[in-house]
Scaffold this motif. Structure first.
Motif, PDB file in Angstrom:
ATOM      1  N   ARG A 196       0.472  -1.298  -0.090  1.00 21.85           N
ATOM      2  CA  ARG A 196      -0.318   0.060  -0.172  1.00 21.85           C
ATOM      3  C   ARG A 196       0.770   0.852   0.208  1.00 21.85           C
ATOM      4  N   CYS A 197       0.211   2.117  -0.838  1.00 18.65           N
ATOM      5  CA  CYS A 197       1.052   3.016  -0.623  1.00 18.65           C
ATOM      6  C   CYS A 197       0.565   5.087   0.365  1.00 18.65           C
ATOM      7  N   PRO A 198       1.411   4.689   1.373  1.00 19.09           N
ATOM      8  CA  PRO A 198       0.809   6.251   1.977  1.00 19.09           C
ATOM      9  C   PRO A 198       0.548   7.471   2.200  1.00 19.09           C
TER      10      PRO A 198
ATOM     11  N   ASP B  75      -2.493   5.727  -0.784  1.00 24.65           N
ATOM     12  CA  ASP B  75      -3.617   3.797  -0.407  1.00 24.65           C
ATOM     13  C   ASP B  75      -3.834   3.290  -1.250  1.00 24.65           C
ATOM     14  N   GLU B  76      -3.332   3.812  -2.424  1.00 25.19           N
ATOM     15  CA  GLU B  76      -3.537   3.270  -3.408  1.00 25.19           C
ATOM     16  C   GLU B  76      -2.896   0.914  -2.948  1.00 25.19           C
ATOM     17  N   MET B  77      -3.442   0.132  -3.071  1.00 22.22           N
ATOM     18  CA  MET B  77      -3.631  -0.904  -2.499  1.00 22.22           C
ATOM     19  C   MET B  77      -3.425  -2.321  -3.558  1.00 22.22           C
ATOM     20  N   HIS B  78      -2.548  -2.734  -3.212  1.00 21.83           N
ATOM     21  CA  HIS B  78      -2.685  -4.136  -4.084  1.00 21.83           C
ATOM     22  C   HIS B  78      -2.227  -5.280  -3.386  1.00 21.83           C
ATOM     23  N   VAL B  79      -3.229  -6.919  -3.302  1.00 22.46           N
ATOM     24  CA  VAL B  79      -3.055  -7.744  -2.763  1.00 22.46           C
ATOM     25  C   VAL B  79      -3.108  -8.957  -3.366  1.00 22.46           C
TER      26      VAL B  79
END
Length: 139
Positions: free
Chosen positions: A101-103, A106-110
């Motif tokens: 996640r980018c702080p 907030d883009e997030m990849h799981v």
């Protein structure tokens, strides 16, 4: 009656939720978000908002039940062959997922680590992903 508001409460950020389950592996238990390790051959910046890094990572665990296996319970001798039985080993929690996640935006990849399949994506928060301009024109 006007209730005084805590100014710090308005500034608190809510982190995006990680998925609770994986369709293939079941329930996921997540560890805390930690800063990603800095590596010399990988750019630590966010590709969306150009945050210089480091990004945040978290590991997810699922409950793994290993398949039964055969074990020898008696060694062979000249008179008799070895004796074998099937044993069910104890189940345990093992790391099976990885989230980044980018702080800043907030883009997030799981990803599922078994085959590196992306199981969840959260797009960036537009207010933070696109830096403001003087004339409020995006492009």
């Amino acid at each position: 009656m006007d209730i005084p508001r805590d100014p710090a409460a308005a500034e608190r950020r809510i982190l995006p939720a990680l998925p609770d389950t994986d369709p293939t592996l079941g329930e996921i238990r997540w560890e805390r978000w930690e800063p990603a390790l800095t590596m010399t051959h990988i750019d630590p910046a966010c590709s969306t908002c150009a945050f210089p890094g480091p990004l945040s990572t978290a590991f997810g665990k699922t409950f793994h039940t290993p398949p039964p296996s055969r074990v020898r319970i008696a060694r062979s001798t000249r008179e008799r062959p070895s004796k074998w039985t099937t044993v069910q080993h104890r189940a345990y929690w093992c790391i099976t997922h990885w989230a980044v996640r980018c702080p800043s935006c907030d883009e997030m990849h799981v990803h599922r680590q078994e085959d590196w399949t992306e199981i969840h994506y959260r797009p960036p928060t537009t207010e933070r992903a696109v830096p403001p301009t003087e004339d409020n024109v995006l492009f």
